[in-house]
Design an enzyme around this catalytic site. Structure first.
Site: not given
Ligand code: NAD
Length: 403
Positions: A150, A217, A267, A291
């Site tokens: 972002y 992640k 995930d 987000d």
């Protein structure tokens, strides 16, 4: 009655009885939901303190209304008002197409360095949900607001700069990036990670929460997402040894009085948030993950029309509370949409100010209103035996149920 500024001293908000609070009404459905939400907030404050405490609202401009009146989408006076008065609230804003501003919300967050996006997600009985046990969802997401992809550091594939960067990386690092690639940069700093993680831990401690889960992640992106996770454990060890313990250190059984800090890969988190939501409490995560996570969790409890949010700089005492959905332009001015997101953001703002009685009054009246099945069109069409009411009638109902 003298109205005053909220002050910030020694890391504490000092809230006078008649604080001036700036608000941005918002575009599209903004005026409808703002009218409804401000009425509910004022009513709750009046019932709790019979006029001894009262918010002095101060309208500030942003979005289409600002552009019409000042030819600027986000006037400097608006930013200054949020700085001066510290706590504010806003409706949704249109993202102008062209004009050099990517998103007014992002601009506001960046200009005031509102580094934590805080989204509590809980279920209100009766609200239609796509999952079987939505009542098990009770989480508060802390999303880092200033970095990650972002940051807007992108080069288009056709730009000479992109070609030059690809060539430089090939030469200096031996990296083979396909020619014709667009390039985005994902910065994750220790500074920004720590201040976000610290906010999440402080929140968990102050609100009697049981755990903090860092979602990342890091298995793939070791020096950004993985570093975020490592810094979190380091922070807990160094700054909170008496109150926070890692999952590994306590084998999942924290001693009495301590909360657990743990981590999960993003995930897997999305799976477990559906299959075992009761295992999650406070979530701390990077910007992009946050987000996705905020909206996915909101969907489990009835959608973004129900979800409150805030963007906060805890170190300087700035906070802007907001409806989390957009401007829904096709319903603008029809007194039709659901004001719950902005009402709950108002309740969150009152809690943040220490006006907890009023905040609880709003939440419990909202619970009763939703359970009564007199709801706006978005919920009515999914609820059996519901009666559809307008945006303003829903606000009236919430006020009436605030005994
Ligand atoms: P949106 O949230 O406005 O609409 C998505 C869907 O949800 C639509 O079907 C809409 O009718 C419905 N909806 C939204 N709020 C609702 C409410 N309170 N009650 C009932 N139904 C509701 O998203 P969009 O259409 O992608 O975006 C429209 C504009 O809003 C764009 O300019 C976008 O940039 C802006 N936006 C602003 C914010 C913000 O200010 N925080 C957030 C998202 C989008």
């Amino acid at each position: 009655m003298a109205s005053e500024k909220i002050q910030f001293e020694n890391n504490q908000l000092l809230v006078p009885d008649n604080p001036i609070i700036p608000f941005i009404e918002g575009d599209g459905i903004g005026p409808d939901i703002w009218r409804a939400a401000s009425r509910v907030i004022d009513h709750a404050v009046r019932l709790c303190w019979q006029g001894k405490r009262r918010i002095q609202w101060k309208e500030v401009l942003a979005g289409e209304k600002a552009y019409r009146e000042t030819a600027k989408w986000l006037p400097e006076e608006t930013l200054q008002a949020f700085r001066t008065f510290r706590v504010g609230i806003k409706g949704p804003l249109t993202t102008p197409i062209g004009g050099g501003i990517r998103s007014l919300n992002v601009a506001l967050r960046q200009q005031l360095d509102l580094y934590a996006c805080v989204r509590p997600v809980r279920y209100f009985p009766g609200v239609p949900s796509p999952v079987r046990e939505p009542q098990k969802v009770d989480m508060v997401v802390f999303r880092e607001n200033t970095e990650d992809v972002y940051a807007g550091l992108e080069l288009e594939s056709s730009q000479e700069d992109a070609r030059a960067l690809i060539a430089y990386l090939a030469e200096t690092k031996g990296w083979h990036i396909r020619p014709g690639s667009g390039i985005g940069i994902k910065p994750i700093s220790k500074f920004a990670s720590l201040r976000l993680l610290r906010s999440a831990i402080e929140y968990a401690l102050a609100h009697g929460r049981k755990s903090i889960t860092m979602v990342h992640k890091g298995n793939i992106q070791k020096f950004t997402e993985g570093a975020f996770r490592n810094w979190g454990y380091e922070l807990a060890r160094n700054e909170y040894p008496g109150s926070v313990v890692s999952w590994e250190d306590c084998k999942g059984n924290p001693p009495a009085g301590k909360i657990v800090i743990k981590d999960t890969i993003a995930d897997i988190f999305f799976q477990q948030a559906l299959t075992r939501p009761e295992e999650f409490d406070v979530i701390a995560t990077t910007n992009l993950n946050g987000d996705y996570i905020s909206d996915a969790l909101a969907a489990q409890v009835g959608g973004v029309g129900m979800a409150p949010g805030a963007n906060i700089n805890y170190q300087e005492g700035y906070a802007v509370f907001e409806a989390t959905h957009g401007t829904a332009p096709k319903y603008a001015g029809q007194d039709k949409v659901n004001p719950t997101s902005l009402i709950l953001s108002g309740a969150m703002m009152l809690e943040h100010m220490g006006w907890k009685e009023a905040s609880r009054k709003i939440e419990s009246a909202l619970e009763k209103a939703l359970a009564s099945r007199q709801v706006t069109y978005d919920l009515a069409r999914l609820m059996p035996e519901a009666e559809e009411v307008s945006c303003s009638a829903f606000a009236d109902l919430v006020c009436a149920l605030m005994a």
